[in-house]
Design a protein around this motif. Structure first.
Motif, PDB file in Angstrom:
ATOM      1  N   TYR A  11       0.959  -1.289  -0.093  1.00 55.07           N
ATOM      2  CA  TYR A  11       0.050   0.120   0.102  1.00 55.07           C
ATOM      3  C   TYR A  11       0.514   1.412  -0.170  1.00 55.07           C
ATOM      4  CZ  TYR A  11      -3.570  -3.245   0.469  1.00 55.07           C
ATOM      5  OH  TYR A  11      -4.705  -3.750   0.654  1.00 55.07           O
ATOM      6  N   SER A  12       0.371   2.365  -0.597  1.00 53.97           N
ATOM      7  CA  SER A  12       0.812   3.565  -0.998  1.00 53.97           C
ATOM      8  C   SER A  12       0.698   4.506   0.588  1.00 53.97           C
ATOM      9  CB  SER A  12       0.134   4.306  -1.756  1.00 53.97           C
ATOM     10  OG  SER A  12      -0.488   4.694  -1.378  1.00 53.97           O
ATOM     11  N   LYS A  50      -3.910   3.393  -1.485  1.00 51.14           N
ATOM     12  CA  LYS A  50      -4.066   2.663  -2.324  1.00 51.14           C
ATOM     13  C   LYS A  50      -2.626   1.710  -2.674  1.00 51.14           C
ATOM     14  CE  LYS A  50      -6.127   6.952  -3.810  1.00 51.14           C
ATOM     15  NZ  LYS A  50      -7.626   7.277  -4.459  1.00 51.14           N
ATOM     16  N   LEU A  66      -0.458  -0.306  -4.561  1.00 49.85           N
ATOM     17  CA  LEU A  66       0.431  -0.792  -5.279  1.00 49.85           C
ATOM     18  C   LEU A  66       0.645  -2.293  -5.195  1.00 49.85           C
ATOM     19  CD1 LEU A  66       2.764   1.704  -3.791  1.00 49.85           C
ATOM     20  CD2 LEU A  66       1.382   1.839  -5.223  1.00 49.85           C
ATOM     21  N   LYS A 121       7.442  -0.907  -8.959  1.00 48.44           N
ATOM     22  CA  LYS A 121       6.433  -0.726  -7.816  1.00 48.44           C
ATOM     23  C   LYS A 121       5.240  -0.017  -9.635  1.00 48.44           C
ATOM     24  CE  LYS A 121       7.336   1.639  -5.195  1.00 48.44           C
ATOM     25  NZ  LYS A 121       8.371   2.717  -3.782  1.00 48.44           N
ATOM     26  N   ARG A 157       1.279   1.126 -10.072  1.00 45.79           N
ATOM     27  CA  ARG A 157      -0.181   2.017  -9.479  1.00 45.79           C
ATOM     28  C   ARG A 157      -1.176   1.459 -10.400  1.00 45.79           C
ATOM     29  NH1 ARG A 157       2.854   6.439 -11.411  1.00 45.79           N
ATOM     30  NH2 ARG A 157       1.488   7.063 -12.727  1.00 45.79           N
ATOM     31  N   GLN A 158      -2.147   1.577 -10.105  1.00 41.89           N
ATOM     32  CA  GLN A 158      -3.771   1.665 -10.625  1.00 41.89           C
ATOM     33  C   GLN A 158      -3.821   2.059 -12.019  1.00 41.89           C
ATOM     34  OE1 GLN A 158      -7.103   0.157  -8.491  1.00 41.89           O
ATOM     35  NE2 GLN A 158      -8.022  -0.254 -10.185  1.00 41.89           N
ATOM     36  N   TRP A 191      -2.310  -1.431 -14.928  1.00 37.76           N
ATOM     37  CA  TRP A 191      -1.364  -1.161 -13.682  1.00 37.76           C
ATOM     38  C   TRP A 191      -0.253   0.615 -14.367  1.00 37.76           C
ATOM     39  CZ3 TRP A 191      -2.688  -1.413  -8.472  1.00 37.76           C
ATOM     40  CH2 TRP A 191      -3.320  -2.977  -8.876  1.00 37.76           C
ATOM     41  N   CYS A 193       3.617   2.473 -13.964  1.00 43.70           N
ATOM     42  CA  CYS A 193       4.825   2.428 -12.972  1.00 43.70           C
ATOM     43  C   CYS A 193       5.418   2.822 -12.618  1.00 43.70           C
ATOM     44  CB  CYS A 193       6.453   2.261 -13.728  1.00 43.70           C
ATOM     45  SG  CYS A 193       8.047   2.476 -13.491  1.00 43.70           S
ATOM     46  N   THR A 194       5.288   3.087 -11.005  1.00 45.49           N
ATOM     47  CA  THR A 194       5.442   4.485 -10.178  1.00 45.49           C
ATOM     48  C   THR A 194       6.279   5.863 -10.854  1.00 45.49           C
ATOM     49  OG1 THR A 194       6.996   3.373  -8.868  1.00 45.49           O
ATOM     50  CG2 THR A 194       4.164   3.338  -7.885  1.00 45.49           C
TER      51      THR A 194
END
Length: 124
Positions: free
Chosen positions: A8-9, A13, A15, A22, A24-25, A36, A38-39
């Motif tokens: 979780y971020s 959220k 991850l 990592k 993110r949605q 998803w 890339c962060t």
């Protein structure tokens, strides 16, 4: 292909972590897949999953010239984010040191990757 893991971020959220990268949605697709990204916003790597269990489907634009986070960094982020969420939930009910110890002791593998400096912060 390594297994996907969930973390979780800081804002709570979901991850996904794949090969220490990592994601993110991003958005659902008409095909039923979830996209998803890339962060690290400088890279256009995408990951696609199916279902609520986030079953890996495919990958697009693999990471190039982008280093993955180390296991130690990811574990520290997992613990820090879990502690922040717990502290918000249990505000004034639990001592901060107790919350930290409970989160760290949940996973022995994470505990083994922490350095002495990290352990001092925890109060072990």
């Amino acid at each position: 292909m390594s297994q996907l893991s969930v973390m979780y971020s800081e804002k709570g959220k979901i991850l996904l972590v794949l090969n220490n990268f990592k994601f993110r949605q991003y958005r659902p697709l008409k095909t039923g897949e979830m996209s998803w990204s890339c962060t690290n916003k400088n890279y256009n790597a995408k990951l696609y999953t199916v279902g609520e269990e986030h079953v890996f489907s495919r990958m697009q634009n693999d990471h190039k010239n982008h280093k993955a986070d180390t296991v130690q960094i990811l574990n520290r982020q997992k613990i820090n984010n879990a502690i922040k969420r717990k502290a918000d939930e249990l505000l004034f009910l639990e001592r901060p040191r107790k919350i930290v110890r409970q989160e760290v002791e949940k996973d022995v593998n994470i505990l083994n990757t922490l350095t002495d400096r990290d352990m001092i912060r925890i109060g072990k």
